[in-house]
Design a protein around this motif. Structure first.
Motif, mmCIF file in Angstrom:
data_model
loop_
_atom_site.group_PDB
_atom_site.id
_atom_site.type_symbol
_atom_site.label_atom_id
_atom_site.label_comp_id
_atom_site.label_asym_id
_atom_site.label_seq_id
_atom_site.Cartn_x
_atom_site.Cartn_y
_atom_site.Cartn_z
ATOM 1 N N ALA A 139 -4.688 -3.512 1.448
ATOM 2 C CA ALA A 139 -4.651 -4.394 0.280
ATOM 3 C C ALA A 139 -5.835 -4.112 -0.643
ATOM 4 C CB ALA A 139 -4.654 -5.860 0.728
ATOM 5 N N TYR A 140 -6.989 -3.881 -0.058
ATOM 6 C CA TYR A 140 -8.178 -3.559 -0.849
ATOM 7 C C TYR A 140 -7.957 -2.260 -1.627
ATOM 8 C CZ TYR A 140 -13.140 -3.561 -2.038
ATOM 9 O OH TYR A 140 -14.325 -3.601 -2.720
ATOM 10 N N ALA A 141 -7.317 -1.296 -0.988
ATOM 11 C CA ALA A 141 -7.088 0.012 -1.602
ATOM 12 C C ALA A 141 -6.175 -0.061 -2.820
ATOM 13 C CB ALA A 141 -6.507 0.986 -0.570
ATOM 14 N N ALA A 175 -7.816 -9.200 -0.037
ATOM 15 C CA ALA A 175 -8.097 -8.432 1.182
ATOM 16 C C ALA A 175 -9.225 -9.069 1.979
ATOM 17 C CB ALA A 175 -8.448 -6.992 0.822
ATOM 18 N N VAL A 176 -10.278 -9.465 1.309
ATOM 19 C CA VAL A 176 -11.416 -10.090 2.002
ATOM 20 C C VAL A 176 -10.993 -11.434 2.582
ATOM 21 C CG1 VAL A 176 -13.706 -11.088 1.673
ATOM 22 C CG2 VAL A 176 -13.150 -8.863 0.660
ATOM 23 N N ALA A 224 -6.373 -5.297 -4.574
ATOM 24 C CA ALA A 224 -6.374 -6.731 -4.274
ATOM 25 C C ALA A 224 -7.620 -7.076 -3.461
ATOM 26 C CB ALA A 224 -5.101 -7.106 -3.526
ATOM 27 N N HIS A 225 -8.777 -6.933 -4.080
ATOM 28 C CA HIS A 225 -10.044 -7.048 -3.371
ATOM 29 C C HIS A 225 -10.274 -8.445 -2.799
ATOM 30 C CE1 HIS A 225 -11.301 -3.544 -6.180
ATOM 31 N NE2 HIS A 225 -10.590 -3.114 -5.160
ATOM 32 N N ALA A 226 -10.161 -9.471 -3.609
ATOM 33 C CA ALA A 226 -10.399 -10.843 -3.131
ATOM 34 C C ALA A 226 -9.371 -11.219 -2.071
ATOM 35 C CB ALA A 226 -10.366 -11.830 -4.290
ATOM 36 N N ALA A 261 -5.865 -5.302 5.687
ATOM 37 C CA ALA A 261 -6.851 -5.737 4.695
ATOM 38 C C ALA A 261 -7.371 -4.533 3.899
ATOM 39 C CB ALA A 261 -7.998 -6.476 5.375
ATOM 40 N N VAL A 262 -7.641 -3.447 4.585
ATOM 41 C CA VAL A 262 -8.101 -2.232 3.903
ATOM 42 C C VAL A 262 -7.005 -1.714 2.968
ATOM 43 C CG1 VAL A 262 -8.754 0.197 4.255
ATOM 44 C CG2 VAL A 262 -9.789 -1.607 5.658
ATOM 45 N N TRP A 316 0.827 -1.197 0.000
ATOM 46 C CA TRP A 316 0.000 0.000 0.000
ATOM 47 C C TRP A 316 0.870 1.260 0.000
ATOM 48 C CZ3 TRP A 316 0.085 3.654 3.936
ATOM 49 C CH2 TRP A 316 -0.835 4.689 3.804
#
Length: 125
Positions: free
Chosen positions: A86-88, A95-96, A91-93, A83-84, A28
């Protein structure tokens, strides 16, 4: 009581999750903001600061350990922030999935800690 092989595997997973969290923060940091200086500051500074705080307050051999309920909350907060992060970066899947595994791992560690304290005749704190 959790069987020893499951207990050991869960502790190993906990360590792996900590490393992955640092990696997510690094990833990130290098993708946030503009300019090389900011990328370096966030990309290296965020995981280093997190590692120092983890070692000081959250690690099994922390120099200033937090009370168990606060430590569990802080660990979950670090995992959520990772996780947030990674999502940012898209990397959505991942991160979840990371968040789900981190919560399950932490829950099993809590159950394991309670079982060990009960067996040892201690009290929860």
């Amino acid at each position: 009581m959790i069987p020893k092989p499951v207990q050991r595997a869960n502790w190993a997973l906990a360590f792996l999750l900590e490393l992955v969290a640092l990696g997510a923060l690094l990833w990130w940091g290098f993708h946030t903001g503009s300019g090389l200086a900011l990328h370096l500051l966030l990309g290296l500074g965020t995981p280093v600061l997190t590692a120092v705080l983890w070692g000081t307050f959250l690690a099994p051999r922390a120099t200033r350990p937090l009370p168990v309920p606060l430590a569990i909350t802080a660990k979950l907060a670090v995992f959520l922030v990772a996780a947030v992060a990674a999502y940012a970066v898209g990397a959505h899947a991942f991160a979840v999935g990371f968040a789900v595994v981190a919560v399950l791992n932490t829950a099993l560690l809590v159950v394991d800690r309670e079982a060990m304290e009960i067996q040892a005749g201690g009290t929860r704190g």
